[in-house]
Write an enzyme that holds these catalytic residues in place. Structure first.
Site, PDB file in Angstrom:
ATOM      1  N   ASP A  49       0.852  -1.052  -0.023  1.00 29.17           N
ATOM      2  CA  ASP A  49       0.123   0.051  -0.070  1.00 29.17           C
ATOM      3  C   ASP A  49       0.893   1.202   0.124  1.00 29.17           C
ATOM      4  OD1 ASP A  49      -1.816   2.026   0.264  1.00 29.17           O
ATOM      5  OD2 ASP A  49      -2.436   1.251   2.520  1.00 29.17           O
ATOM      6  N   GLU A  55      30.793  11.531   5.421  1.00 32.70           N
ATOM      7  CA  GLU A  55      31.163  11.805   6.927  1.00 32.70           C
ATOM      8  C   GLU A  55      29.924  12.085   7.735  1.00 32.70           C
ATOM      9  OE1 GLU A  55      34.587  13.931   7.474  1.00 32.70           O
ATOM     10  OE2 GLU A  55      35.495  13.252   5.380  1.00 32.70           O
ATOM     11  N   GLU A  96      28.031  12.568  11.040  1.00 35.92           N
ATOM     12  CA  GLU A  96      28.163  12.576  12.365  1.00 35.92           C
ATOM     13  C   GLU A  96      26.976  12.286  13.060  1.00 35.92           C
ATOM     14  OE1 GLU A  96      31.669  16.342  12.016  1.00 35.92           O
ATOM     15  OE2 GLU A  96      29.547  16.657  12.498  1.00 35.92           O
ATOM     16  N   GLU A 115      33.533  12.937  18.274  1.00 33.73           N
ATOM     17  CA  GLU A 115      33.735  14.175  17.655  1.00 33.73           C
ATOM     18  C   GLU A 115      33.670  15.347  18.693  1.00 33.73           C
ATOM     19  OE1 GLU A 115      33.717  16.288  15.049  1.00 33.73           O
ATOM     20  OE2 GLU A 115      34.277  14.842  13.503  1.00 33.73           O
ATOM     21  N   GLU A 162      31.603  10.058  15.022  1.00 34.20           N
ATOM     22  CA  GLU A 162      31.712   9.692  13.776  1.00 34.20           C
ATOM     23  C   GLU A 162      32.530   8.354  13.117  1.00 34.20           C
ATOM     24  OE1 GLU A 162      33.048  13.031  11.454  1.00 34.20           O
ATOM     25  OE2 GLU A 162      34.240  12.052  10.172  1.00 34.20           O
ATOM     26  N   ARG A 195      38.520  25.281   6.410  1.00 35.39           N
ATOM     27  CA  ARG A 195      37.372  24.451   6.855  1.00 35.39           C
ATOM     28  C   ARG A 195      36.227  25.432   7.075  1.00 35.39           C
ATOM     29  NH1 ARG A 195      38.694  18.934   8.269  1.00 35.39           N
ATOM     30  NH2 ARG A 195      40.932  18.586   7.990  1.00 35.39           N
ATOM     31  N   GLU A 199      35.188  18.376  -1.259  1.00 35.73           N
ATOM     32  CA  GLU A 199      34.505  17.965  -0.061  1.00 35.73           C
ATOM     33  C   GLU A 199      33.351  19.011   0.165  1.00 35.73           C
ATOM     34  OE1 GLU A 199      35.734  16.671   4.208  1.00 35.73           O
ATOM     35  OE2 GLU A 199      36.060  18.888   3.892  1.00 35.73           O
TER      36      GLU A 199
END
Length: 477
Positions: free
Chosen positions: A58, A137, A139, A219, A227, A346, A365
């Site tokens: 369903d 990655e 977390e 982490e 992680e 970062r 990334e």
């Protein structure tokens, strides 16, 4: 060739059933928002024809799918995904399924897994690449107690963790201390890290399930943030792996009396959980992102980055799909809200890892996404944005290698940011989604349904409810 591979996979399934004395078959498939659903049948109900004829269910009861008057749907198992499910007492075989329309036998356009399959097919049709690799990655937090409720006259949540810094003064008969300080969970050894043994058990269970684990660690946040990283894989397999990854981690924790959440921002005043997504394109077994430009990138890689940056606000509606996501994506903190790229910075939304100089390791990334996303939709949208950049040779602009927190206000205002809320992201997706329609990967119906579902089920209900913090701000006005 495909038929031969399919027959081989089916033969392996029945060999596994015999070797392991399997009693039940568990069919898993993905709903629209991003959670695995399942039902099971006795193993005697599975035959070779099942991999063509499928099983009915369903569809009207699945979030974001069919209306009640057109509810019949079909799942067809993918034999290549067959694995023993070690978390079910009765010996069970798990199979990931594709969802089909029972009348046309076509793959259902709102089935997230079929969208990922169409994304890979479209990529090949462009001639740009034949393989897209994705590595995530994700977390997550591990809690010891989770309680929450909301109704007409009250609303609250309560989380607890044996290693939460807020418990440094609690009478634990005895309290042994060793609570990671806020923002200092990355990453002291035990006994401050309370969860090493549990993460090791999770890692071994992931390996037992056939996943290729690279590393595990605590982490940044206190209260159990962790992680575990898997090795990259082609888009569809990586998305399949992420769902199995969540399943194994949550069930391992439950067996130890703990609870895991991939919610992006469960704690106030400490880091949230992101999901950096590594991406690269290959063709004829050769990497396409390595070159002689900035950070040893190729023109293809730079244009791919240009596509991600151009479409980032719309992408956030899919890669950061909850109202809670935007309590992590807040300017001025460590979250990657700045729409720029850099080889080491970062705080930029796109980073080019510099761990290895090998051409095969060259990748980018994208740091905005969070693990609440539906990986089939998120990875597909990222690939389409990148391909749009390559095909239209979109210039990503200059890299941002300066520390963003040291920039003068005049300079910082020229760096665009991610949307400030889910509603803003959905509005961006409404304005900018033509790139997702290429190759009929996403359809207009999928985009419209996603926006409507998120607005009606999440944005509007949140906007109607008083927030507990508002009482401290306004009760005495």
């Amino acid at each position: 060739m495909a038929q031969q591979a399919g027959n081989t996979a089916i033969a392996k399934v029945f060999k596994l059933i015999k070797d392991e004395d399997v009693k039940m078959v568990d069919f898993k498939f993905m709903d629209f928002p991003g959670s695995w659903q399942h039902f099971s049948v006795p193993v005697t109900q599975l035959s070779e024809s099942s991999f063509e004829e499928g099983f009915g269910f369903d569809g009207s009861s699945i979030r974001g799918w069919k209306a009640i008057n057109e509810s019949d749907m079909l799942i067809i198992p993918d034999a290549s995904t067959g694995k023993i499910d070690h978390f079910i007492d009765v010996k069970s075989l798990s199979l990931i399924c594709d969802v089909h329309d029972p009348l046309t036998k076509e793959k259902y356009e709102r089935c997230p897994r079929s969208i990922a399959q169409r994304a890979e097919a479209y990529m090949k049709s462009t001639g740009i690449a034949d393989t897209s690799y994705f590595g995530f990655e994700a977390e997550f937090f591990i809690f010891d107690d989770v309680r929450f409720d909301t109704n007409e006259h009250c609303s609250y949540y309560y989380l607890d963790s044996i290693e939460g810094r807020w418990n440094s003064g609690r009478d634990e008969m005895p309290n042994l201390g060793y609570k990671p300080r806020y923002k200092e969970g990355y990453f002291p050894v035990p006994p401050t890290d309370h969860l090493q043994d549990l993460r090791n058990e999770m890692t071994q269970n992931l390996i037992r399930a056939g996943l290729d684990v690279e590393a595990q660690h605590h982490e940044v946040a206190t209260g159990g943030q962790s992680e575990i990283d898997l090795r990259f894989a082609p888009l569809l397999k990586s998305a399949d792996d992420m769902l199995l990854f969540k399943y194994v981690i949550k069930n391992t924790a439950r067996l130890r009396g703990k609870s895991v959440t991939f919610m992006p921002k469960p704690l106030f005043g400490d880091n949230g959980s992101g999901m950096h997504v590594h991406q690269s394109l290959w063709k004829n077994d050769k990497p396409l992102f390595y070159g002689d430009k900035y950070a040893n990138l190729s023109d293809t890689a730079l244009h791919y980055i240009g596509g991600l940056l151009k479409h980032a606000p719309a992408l956030c509606a899919i890669t950061n799909p909850t109202t809670n996501s935007y309590k992590r994506l807040v300017p001025g903190f460590e979250a990657p809200v700045n729409l720029a790229y850099s080889q080491r910075n970062r705080s930029a939304s796109i980073r080019i890892p510099m761990y290895s100089a090998s051409p095969k390791a060259k990748r980018l990334e994208f740091r905005c996404p969070d693990p609440a996303c539906n990986p089939y939709l998120a990875f597909s949208a990222l690939l389409l944005a990148g391909l749009d950049g390559v095909m239209n040779r979109i210039d990503p602009g200059d890299p941002l290698d300066k520390d963003i927190y040291d920039l003068e206000p005049e300079e910082l205002k020229n760096v665009p940011s991610t949307p400030g809320s889910l509603e803003d992201a959905l509005q961006a997706l409404e304005r900018d989604h033509d790139f997702l329609l290429k190759g009929d990967v996403f359809t207009a119906d999928v985009i419209d349904t996603w926006i409507r579902y998120k607005m009606d089920r999440e944005v509007k209900p949140m906007s109607l409810r008083p927030h507990p913090y508002e009482f401290g701000l306004y009760y005495d006005v």
